[in-house]
Design a protein around this motif. Structure first.
Motif, short mmCIF file in Angstrom:
data_model
loop_
_atom_site.label_atom_id
_atom_site.label_comp_id
_atom_site.label_asym_id
_atom_site.label_seq_id
_atom_site.Cartn_x
_atom_site.Cartn_y
_atom_site.Cartn_z
N THR A 2 9.68 -60.29 46.16
CA THR A 2 9.81 -58.89 46.54
C THR A 2 9.70 -58.79 48.06
O THR A 2 9.38 -59.78 48.73
N CYS A 4 7.45 -57.56 49.79
CA CYS A 4 6.10 -57.85 50.27
C CYS A 4 5.73 -59.31 50.05
O CYS A 4 4.61 -59.71 50.33
N GLN A 6 5.79 -60.96 47.09
CA GLN A 6 5.21 -61.23 45.77
C GLN A 6 6.24 -61.94 44.90
O GLN A 6 7.41 -61.56 44.89
N HIS A 30 -3.34 -56.18 44.16
CA HIS A 30 -2.14 -55.97 44.95
C HIS A 30 -1.35 -54.76 44.46
O HIS A 30 -0.86 -53.95 45.25
N CYS A 34 0.42 -51.64 46.59
CA CYS A 34 1.83 -51.87 46.92
C CYS A 34 2.74 -51.03 46.03
O CYS A 34 2.97 -51.37 44.88
N CYS A 37 5.81 -52.97 44.35
CA CYS A 37 5.51 -53.77 43.18
C CYS A 37 5.12 -52.88 42.00
O CYS A 37 5.44 -53.18 40.84
ZN ZN Z 1 3.96 -55.87 46.49
#
Ligand code: ZN
Lengths: 249, 172
Positions: A2, A4, A6, A30, A34, A37
């Motif tokens: 992703t 970020c 992840q 997380h 976020c 996500c």
């Molecule tokens: Zn994330």
């Protein structure tokens, strides 16, 4: 990956309940911070939910079941004798199915809001207002926020873990929502005042049902209405319901 | 005695096995043949089945092997062989945003159709995980593959499904 950074497969494994304790905690942490996500997880949850009815898409005929059962059953029970009870059982099943279908149609409306709240919570980036596994922390948090009091059973040593609580609104009424974990499942408990207005808005007397992929149990006690809803098996929902009934008897 | 015990343990799996067989074959008559064969083979092998191991995974595995050896299974076998190669480009599947995915799941029929169109190996693993709610370990037993393969195949299957749902949404 992703944006970020992840791992998407880790998100899937998280939803499958296949992450080890430490990884699971980190990911849950997380998700709370976020939005990207959290949105991804929400979509995946919905997709999984949409998949559940695939479990009941094809049902075997009673005739086919009898045929296979006849082939594997102990020899002594072969012949006409076992046909009779099987026919009675099949008939009883049909009657049950008809009754259940009719009742569930009337109840679907009422469940929708409760189910939606549960789903919204599971997919939310910020699932709890109060995070604690201690009922002595969670229960007092609601004081002054809701116009009623309730009791929580002791979860320590049971199959259930208290995860947290949240103030939500069911039909514009302040409702205590508690989230309880068992295995990889999360169960929502919602408690709201069961006054006359609420009674007509949610024309649902009580009992057990299946709504989409959820099992639901609901009852009224001392002016409070309880809902227990989740994708855990019906037995677990029932045991949690019993524990709550015991604490609020 | 053993038959009675087998009946008691195996019959509760009947609906699940039949439903799974229908999804695999796409044909009720073929599914009935598979389920019947599965129960016959399982009863025969029940003596060697070790109590305490997973009966459900064992029976799903028998069903699967029966399917792979059946006419409808042989036709689809190529999709098993191709599975490792034809994984969609991750980028394609993830152009499907969470929002588009949410929208696509609103139609139950669309989800079922997308599932039906997946290669059988992908449909199978998604059903085992999301519908029959098996753990990765159980799935590994059914498919007779290492746990790591379960994870990677499941990821490919879900990407594939997501792309199919997203594509539907785009043309609507
Ligand atoms: Zn994330």
């Amino acid at each position: 990956m992703t944006a970020c950074g992840q791992d998407r497969n880790a998100l899937a494994a998280y939803l499958d309940g296949e992450l080890a304790g430490e990884q699971e905690r980190k990911l849950a942490e997380h998700l709370r911070s976020c939005p990207e996500c959290a949105a991804e997880v929400a979509a995946q949850v919905r997709l999984r939910r949409a998949m559940k009815p695939a479990a009941m898409r094809f049902a075997p005929s009673a005739e086919f079941r009898r045929k296979v059962q006849g082939q594997i059953a102990p020899k002594r029970s072969a012949g006409l004798r076992w046909l009779w009870p099987a026919a009675v059982a099949a008939l009883a099943m049909m009657v049950l199915a008809v009754v259940w279908t009719r009742q569930s149609a009337a109840r679907n409306e009422a469940f929708q809001e409760v189910a939606d709240l549960h789903v919204a919570d599971m997919a939310s980036a910020n699932p709890y207002d109060v995070v604690s596994s201690d009922r002595h922390t969670v229960k007092p948090w609601f004081q002054g926020k809701i116009p009623f009091a309730f009791n929580l059973p002791e979860f320590a040593g049971s199959e259930f873990t208290l995860l947290g609580g949240k103030l939500v609104y069911l039909h514009q009424q302040a409702t205590a929502q508690l989230v309880v974990g068992t295995g990889k499942h999360k169960i929502s408990v919602m408690i709201v005042q069961d006054d006359a207005k609420f009674g007509t808005a949610l024309p649902f007397a009580g009992g057990v049902s299946v709504r989409d992929s959820f099992n639901v149990e609901t009852w009224e006690k001392n002016g409070l209405r309880f809902y227990v809803i989740g994708d855990a098996e019906q037995g677990a929902i029932h045991r949690l319901a019993q524990a709550l009934q015991g604490a609020n008897g | 005695m053993e038959r009675a015990f087998f009946e008691q343990l195996a019959m509760p799996l009947f609906d699940q096995l039949y439903n799974h067989a229908c999804w695999l074959t796409g044909d009720r008559a073929d599914a009935e043949d598979l389920v019947q064969e599965t129960y016959a083979k399982a009863l025969k092998g029940f003596g060697s089945f070790a109590e305490g191991t997973n009966l459900r995974a064992w029976m799903f595995r028998i069903l699967r092997n029966a399917f792979l050896n059946s006419r409808s299974g042989l036709k689809q076998k190529t999709s098993y062989l191709e599975d490792e190669e034809t994984g969609l480009d991750e980028a394609v599947a993830h152009e499907v945003t969470p929002e588009a995915l949410l929208l696509a799941t609103e139609s139950q029929e669309a989800v079922f159709r997308a599932l039906e169109k997946l290669p059988v190996a992908h449909r199978e693993i998604i059903l085992l995980c999301d519908v029959d709610e098996m753990s990765y370990r159980e799935i590994a037993q059914v498919l007779d593959v290492p746990a790591g393969t379960v994870m990677s195949r499941l990821a490919r299957a879900r990407r594939n499904l997501r792309a199919a749902l997203g594509a539907r949404e785009a043309v609507r």
